[in-house]
Every structure is written in structure tokens, then in C-alpha cells.
Design an enzyme around this catalytic site. Structure first.
Site, PDB file in Angstrom:
ATOM      1  N   GLY A  71       0.806  -1.222   0.000  1.00  0.00           N
ATOM      2  CA  GLY A  71       0.000   0.000   0.000  1.00  0.00           C
ATOM      3  C   GLY A  71       0.835   1.266   0.000  1.00  0.00           C
ATOM      4  O   GLY A  71       0.512   2.246  -0.696  1.00  0.00           O
ATOM      5  N   THR A  72       1.902   1.274   0.774  1.00  0.00           N
ATOM      6  CA  THR A  72       2.737   2.478   0.873  1.00  0.00           C
ATOM      7  C   THR A  72       3.323   2.824  -0.492  1.00  0.00           C
ATOM      8  O   THR A  72       3.286   3.986  -0.929  1.00  0.00           O
ATOM      9  CB  THR A  72       3.863   2.259   1.910  1.00  0.00           C
ATOM     10  OG1 THR A  72       3.248   1.947   3.160  1.00  0.00           O
ATOM     11  CG2 THR A  72       4.734   3.481   2.049  1.00  0.00           C
ATOM     12  N   ASN A 151      -8.605   3.589   8.049  1.00  0.00           N
ATOM     13  CA  ASN A 151      -8.047   2.422   8.740  1.00  0.00           C
ATOM     14  C   ASN A 151      -8.313   2.426  10.238  1.00  0.00           C
ATOM     15  O   ASN A 151      -8.340   1.377  10.863  1.00  0.00           O
ATOM     16  CB  ASN A 151      -6.542   2.330   8.477  1.00  0.00           C
ATOM     17  CG  ASN A 151      -5.840   3.654   8.580  1.00  0.00           C
ATOM     18  OD1 ASN A 151      -6.198   4.617   7.906  1.00  0.00           O
ATOM     19  ND2 ASN A 151      -4.832   3.724   9.428  1.00  0.00           N
ATOM     20  N   GLN A 179      -7.835  -0.646   2.945  1.00  0.00           N
ATOM     21  CA  GLN A 179      -8.720  -1.235   3.969  1.00  0.00           C
ATOM     22  C   GLN A 179     -10.017  -1.791   3.399  1.00  0.00           C
ATOM     23  O   GLN A 179     -10.805  -2.379   4.147  1.00  0.00           O
ATOM     24  CB  GLN A 179      -9.032  -0.184   5.050  1.00  0.00           C
ATOM     25  CG  GLN A 179      -7.833   0.202   5.895  1.00  0.00           C
ATOM     26  CD  GLN A 179      -7.397  -0.896   6.869  1.00  0.00           C
ATOM     27  OE1 GLN A 179      -8.165  -1.777   7.221  1.00  0.00           O
ATOM     28  NE2 GLN A 179      -6.149  -0.833   7.314  1.00  0.00           N
ATOM     29  N   SER A 199      -3.320  -3.599  -0.791  1.00  0.00           N
ATOM     30  CA  SER A 199      -2.223  -4.287  -0.113  1.00  0.00           C
ATOM     31  C   SER A 199      -2.649  -5.697   0.259  1.00  0.00           C
ATOM     32  O   SER A 199      -3.708  -5.904   0.856  1.00  0.00           O
ATOM     33  CB  SER A 199      -1.848  -3.497   1.145  1.00  0.00           C
ATOM     34  OG  SER A 199      -0.828  -4.157   1.832  1.00  0.00           O
ATOM     35  N   HIS A 201      -1.517  -7.897   2.487  1.00  0.00           N
ATOM     36  CA  HIS A 201      -1.557  -8.414   3.858  1.00  0.00           C
ATOM     37  C   HIS A 201      -2.792  -7.990   4.645  1.00  0.00           C
ATOM     38  O   HIS A 201      -2.980  -8.401   5.787  1.00  0.00           O
ATOM     39  CB  HIS A 201      -0.269  -8.081   4.628  1.00  0.00           C
ATOM     40  CG  HIS A 201      -0.123  -6.648   5.066  1.00  0.00           C
ATOM     41  ND1 HIS A 201      -0.373  -6.250   6.346  1.00  0.00           N
ATOM     42  CD2 HIS A 201       0.262  -5.545   4.394  1.00  0.00           C
ATOM     43  CE1 HIS A 201      -0.133  -4.948   6.448  1.00  0.00           C
ATOM     44  NE2 HIS A 201       0.254  -4.494   5.273  1.00  0.00           N
ATOM     45  N   THR A 237      12.760  -7.299 -10.110  1.00  0.00           N
ATOM     46  CA  THR A 237      12.313  -8.674 -10.362  1.00  0.00           C
ATOM     47  C   THR A 237      11.035  -8.967  -9.591  1.00  0.00           C
ATOM     48  O   THR A 237      10.948  -8.676  -8.397  1.00  0.00           O
ATOM     49  CB  THR A 237      13.422  -9.668  -9.947  1.00  0.00           C
ATOM     50  OG1 THR A 237      14.587  -9.348 -10.701  1.00  0.00           O
ATOM     51  CG2 THR A 237      13.017 -11.112 -10.199  1.00  0.00           C
ATOM     52  N   CYS A 324       0.546   1.969  12.989  1.00  0.00           N
ATOM     53  CA  CYS A 324       1.700   2.772  12.592  1.00  0.00           C
ATOM     54  C   CYS A 324       2.027   3.828  13.637  1.00  0.00           C
ATOM     55  O   CYS A 324       3.122   4.333  13.686  1.00  0.00           O
ATOM     56  CB  CYS A 324       1.428   3.482  11.280  1.00  0.00           C
ATOM     57  SG  CYS A 324       0.820   2.394  10.033  1.00  0.00           S
TER      58      CYS A 324
END
Ligand SMILES: Cc1ncc(COP(=O)(O)O)c(C=O)c1O
Length: 404
Positions: A71-72, A151, A179, A199, A201, A237, A324
Site C-alpha cells: 500500500g505504501t 483504517n 482497507q 495491499s 496483507h 524482479t 503505525c
């Protein structure tokens, strides 16, 4: 009992996802850019993942998906890629004050590069005002970036309308959907989205992989330069096993989404309704325009970190503020933006439910959390000292936060 209710921070990898990924570590370990069989197999797996992600978000073509590290990176690529593009002549962008740091810090960086950024405020529920947006947007605005859902407090923004306003003014619309993808229906076409960050995860895939959706035909400058992978938009890669994991997670999410939403909404409401029975308790975020799995409440006279540690000892894992920002002592910028005082913002608890939470676990949480709150309040010297002060806050927030 161990009850993980911090799925807004991260999720466990779904066993089916893990199974599909395993093959790509030591057996099919090829570099997806190579022409021989190992390479072709890896490239085919990446392509299948691309198709699955394309389907989940209602994109038109697979090439609209740019795989990356999460996401970042997707947020950075969207904002810098548009605003700092050589061909971009419009030097204004609009975002909101409750964005994730991946957007806010990037926007601040853009300001140092000569970009004018407008930060839209939010109301007590965390919603931006479409009227504010209309006032601020102009022919100078290249990009509007407003998150799909927050979030911390789970508020879902009116992204379809935001996209419409952006397009009417000739601007592009980016949304941070980290989210929401895999949690609620996301359709980039129906929601007028030009760029979308996601994202893996957060949707039961592995960490360190994600994607930016970029509408076909739209140009942006890459932020990573190198071998020209991902059609030149993201060199490096390919993380084949990670991409395969994200693809499988997307496929599963598409199958189970509606059922999971129904189940989690019921659990969430049971938690919220029970916690709101406690005195001096506020629901943060909107009652209905919220993520199905998000319960975020502030308990006055309680210190959030003490609450998390007490709950940890009981095997309940949640967060106070966002993951965070838990190491910092400042109150969450989101809770302050919705009008909470520092003291109240510090006493917040975010529980975010997920795929494997059970009704029994919810029962346990409903029983244990109020007990911990009661104990902490009894111990709180802070309570006596600030009782009068907090009573005045109660009046201020009564209207806005479904307080009981
Ligand atoms: C709304 C939002 N945007 C961006 C991110 C960053 O995503 P990642 O951890 O994949 O870099 C997060 C993670 O917490 C998030 O919640």
C-alpha cells in the site's frame, strides 16, 4: 483463549493462499522475465494473479494492475507519479486530513517540490464534505486522493461522488483502498476511480506485496527506475510467490466477500452495542457508513496503552490508534480530526474482526473488555482530577458520537 482482533493492522495468510505460494519458493523459483520453462511458469503464475486481482476490483484489463511492494508504495507511485510527471502542468492536489501516513507524508513531500496541497477536513463521523471538495477543486487540480475507508475508525467515504466531482473538474481520482479491497465490494468503474492502492496483507495474503490499479491510457512517471518490469511502471524482479499469494487471496475474497461481510457486521454490532452500554463511552466513526469489521470506541478516563496491555494479558489483541502510530505518544490524527480531545482520543480501542473470529470469541471480548475498563477506571487518579473537565466534553460530543 487467544483472540486476534487487529485485522486492520494485518491478517494471517489464508492456508489456501500459503499452499499456492509454496511451490514458487524452491520448485518454480524462476525469474518471470526469462524465456525458458522456469521463467515461463513464473510469468504464467503472475499473469493468473493479475487476472484474479483485475476481477476482484472490476478493472477492465489485466495490464491496469501494477504489482509492487504494498500500500505504501502504491500510494507513493500514484501521488508522485501523477503530480511530478514531466507532462503534468497542473500543480494542485486535494486530499483529506485523515489519510494514512503513506498519503500524508507523500503529500508533504510533494509540497517541498512545489505542489500546492489542500487537506480537506472531516466531520465528527470522519466524512469529507462534497461541498468543500467542490469549493476547493479548480482547473489547476491534477489529482484528488481520498481514502475509500479509514483504517482507524472504519468510516467509508463517498468515493463515487468524489470521483464524479474530480472528473467534472478535469482532475484524476485516486483512492487508497487498502482497507476495503477484499472487505467490501470495490468496483473501480462504478466508483469512478482512476487509480487505486491495495495491499495483500490486509486481505489474508502475504506481507510486502500489493498493487496499484491504473486506468488504461492514463500516464504516470515511475518512481523506481531499472529493468522496466510491470510495463515500465515498477522495475524490480517480480516477487512471484507474493504476487501468487495476492492473486489467490483476491480469488478467495471474491467468493466469500458478501457472506463474510454479513457475519462480521453482526459481530461488530454486537461488540459496539455492548460497549456502548458502558458509561462515558463514545463510538468513533459512523454507525452505518463503516467497515463491517471495524469497532472503534473511546472510553473516557482510560489510557489506551494500559488498556491494550491489560487485554494482551487476557489474550485479546486489538489496537489503540493505528498500528503505525502506536509507538508515538501523540493522539491519533484521525481521532483528533473528528473532534475528540487528546484525553479522549488516548482512551480509544480499535477491534477489527476477521475471517476466523467466532461468536465465542466475541462473547469473551464482550465479557472481558468492560471488566478491564472498570478496573482501569477505578485505578485512575486521572479520573478524579479531570471529572469536571470531561463532563464538559460529554456535552460537546453527545450529539455526534452515539454516546451513552
Ligand atoms: C489505509 C492504509 N493505507 C496504506 C497502508 C500501508 O500499506 P502497506 O502496509 O502495505 O504498506 C495501510 C496499512 O496499514 C493502510 O491502512
Amino acid at each position: 483463549m487467544r483472540v486476534y482482533m487487529d485485522h486492520g493492522a494485518t491478517t494471517a495468510v489464508d492456508p489456501e493462499v500459503k499452499k499456492e505460494m509454496m511451490k514458487f519458493f524452491s520448485d518454480e523459483f524462476g525469474n518471470a522475465s526469462q524465456m525458458y520453462e522456469y521463467g515461463r511458469n513464473a510469468a504464467m503464475a503472475v499473469q493468473e494473479a493479475r487476472e484474479r486481482v483485475t476481477k476482484l476490483i472490476g478493472a477492465e484489463q489485466e495490464r491496469e494492475i501494477i504489482f509492487n511492494s504494498g500500500g505504501t508504495e502504491a500510494d507513493n507511485l500514484a501521488l508522485k507519479g501523477i503530480m511530478l510527471a514531466k507532462k503534468n502542468k497542473k500543480k494542485h492536489m486535494i486530499t483529506s486530513v485523515i489519510e494514512h501516513p503513506a498519503i500524508l507524508r507523500t503529500a508533504e513531500y510533494l509540497e517541498t517540490q512545489g505542489i500546492k496541497v489542500t487537506y480537506l477536513p472531516v466531520d465528527n463521523f470522519g466524512l469529507i464534505s462534497l461541498e468543500d471538495l467542490k469549493k476547493e477543486i479548480s482547473s489547476e487540480t491534477a489529482l484528488v486522493s481520498v481514502m475509500h475507508a479509514n483504517n482507524e475508525i472504519g468510516t467509508i467515504e463517498p468515493v463515487k461522488e468524489i470521483g464524479e466531482i474530480a472528473h467534472d473538474a478535469g482532475a484524476l481520482f485516486h483512492t487508497d483502498a487498502v482497507q476495503t479491497v477484499g472487505k467490501i465490494p470495490v468496483d473501480v468503474k462504478k466508483l469512478n476511480i482512476d487509480l487505486l492502492s491495495m495491499s495483500s496483507h490486509k486481505l489474508y495474503g502475504p506481507k510486502g506485496v500489493g498493487a496499484l490499479y491504473k486506468k488504461q491510457g492514463l500516464r504516470l512517471d515511475p518512481i523506481l527506475h531499472g529493468g522496466g518490469h510491470e510495463k515500465g511502471y515498477r522495475s524490480g524482479t517480480e516477487n512471484v510467490s507474493g504476487i501468487v499469494g495476492l492473486g489467490k487471496a483476491a480469488e478467495i475474497a471474491q467468493k466469500v466477500l458478501l457472506k463474510e461481510m454479513e457475519k462480521l457486521t453482526k459481530m461488530r454490532d454486537r461488540i459496539i452495542d455492548n460497549f456502548l452500554k458502558l458509561d462515558d463511552t463514545i463510538l468513533n466513526g459512523h454507525r452505518t457508513k463503516r467497515l463491517p469489521h471495524n469497532a472503534n470506541l473511546s472510553f473516557k478516563f482510560v489510557e489506551g496503552e494500559a488498556l491494550i496491555l491489560r487485554l494482551d494479558a487476557k489474550g485479546i489483541y486489538g489496537s489503540t490508534g493505528s498500528a503505525c502510530s502506536t509507538k508515538k505518544l501523540e493522539a491519533s490524527h484521525v481521532l483528533l480530526a473528528i473532534g475528540l480531545r487528546h484525553e479522549v482520543a488516548h482512551g480509544s480501542l480499535r477491534l477489527t474482526l476477521g475471517r476466523w473470529n467466532t461468536d465465542k470469541e466475541v462473547d469473551y471480548v464482550i465479557k472481558e473488555v468492560p471488566q478491564v475498563i472498570k478496573e482501569l477506571r477505578e485505578m485512575s487518579a486521572f479520573r478524579k482530577e479531570t471529572e469536571e473537565y470531561v463532563m464538559s466534553l460529554k456535552d460537546e460530543h453527545d450529539d455526534d458520537h452515539c454516546e451513552t
